[in-house]
Design a protein around this motif. Structure first.
Motif, PDB file in Angstrom:
ATOM      1  N   TYR A  85       0.816  -1.266   0.010  1.00  0.00           N
ATOM      2  CA  TYR A  85      -0.046  -0.038  -0.003  1.00  0.00           C
ATOM      3  C   TYR A  85       0.882   1.189  -0.028  1.00  0.00           C
ATOM      4  O   TYR A  85       0.621   2.244  -0.609  1.00  0.00           O
ATOM      5  N   ALA A  89       0.907   4.110  -2.820  1.00  0.00           N
ATOM      6  CA  ALA A  89       0.401   5.591  -2.280  1.00  0.00           C
ATOM      7  C   ALA A  89       1.555   6.534  -2.808  1.00  0.00           C
ATOM      8  O   ALA A  89       1.221   7.663  -3.219  1.00  0.00           O
ATOM      9  N   TYR A  93       0.978   9.757  -5.203  1.00  0.00           N
ATOM     10  CA  TYR A  93       1.515  10.906  -4.868  1.00  0.00           C
ATOM     11  C   TYR A  93       2.430  11.625  -5.793  1.00  0.00           C
ATOM     12  O   TYR A  93       2.534  12.812  -5.992  1.00  0.00           O
ATOM     13  N   TYR A 100      -4.651  13.377  -7.593  1.00  0.00           N
ATOM     14  CA  TYR A 100      -5.047  13.285  -6.260  1.00  0.00           C
ATOM     15  C   TYR A 100      -5.413  14.678  -5.504  1.00  0.00           C
ATOM     16  O   TYR A 100      -6.402  14.620  -4.715  1.00  0.00           O
ATOM     17  N   ASP A 110      -7.615   7.654   1.411  1.00  0.00           N
ATOM     18  CA  ASP A 110      -6.274   7.634   2.097  1.00  0.00           C
ATOM     19  C   ASP A 110      -6.159   7.421   3.409  1.00  0.00           C
ATOM     20  O   ASP A 110      -5.475   6.643   3.986  1.00  0.00           O
ATOM     21  N   THR A 114      -5.186   4.634   5.928  1.00  0.00           N
ATOM     22  CA  THR A 114      -4.203   4.742   6.981  1.00  0.00           C
ATOM     23  C   THR A 114      -4.423   4.383   8.277  1.00  0.00           C
ATOM     24  O   THR A 114      -3.908   3.744   9.037  1.00  0.00           O
TER      25      THR A 114
END
Length: 133
Positions: A85, A89, A93, A100, A110, A114
């Motif tokens: 993950y 991510a 990003y 995003y 997100d 998390t």
């Protein structure tokens, strides 16, 4: 980085335990036992030979106690999924930053993922600690 260290150190862990057997309190009747174990910590499947003090039989096959495989495997699996993950991510990003920032759902999703991983890390560590006690 934490996920790499967590599943890397647990997944490749091996250890040993030992004992000294003394028969009739004599110095010449001392035997040492060394038992090796490792991940996934199914200790009840680890066999070792226990020397007996009887003259008839020399040793008896015994097993260690406990099966800690479920919490250990959960911990390692969670570490691997966390690592994947994190890599996904980072790609999102760095490569798709404008996607995003334009979509307001991505930051919320997100954040939720998390928080979920954080909760599962806590649960995995607590389950493993509880299993070891």
């Amino acid at each position: 980085l934490f996920a790499i260290f967590a599943f890397g150190s647990c997944g490749s862990y091996s250890g040993e335990t030992g004992a000294t057997v003394r028969c009739n309190n004599e110095a010449k009747d001392v035997s040492s036992i060394i038992v090796l174990f490792g991940y996934p910590f199914r200790l009840n499947r680890v066999q070792y030979e226990m020397p007996l003090c009887d003259d008839d039989s020399t040793s008896k096959t015994m097993h260690l106690m406990g099966d800690f495989s479920a919490p250990a495997e959960f911990f390692v699996t969670l570490g691997i999924f966390s690592f994947f993950y994190t890599m996904a991510a980072l790609v999102l990003y760095l490569r798709f930053h404008n996607l995003y920032t334009e979509n307001k759902r991505f930051p919320l999703v997100d954040f939720c993922v998390t928080v979920s991983f954080t909760f599962f890390w806590l649960v995995a560590a607590a389950a493993w600690g509880k299993g070891l006690t």
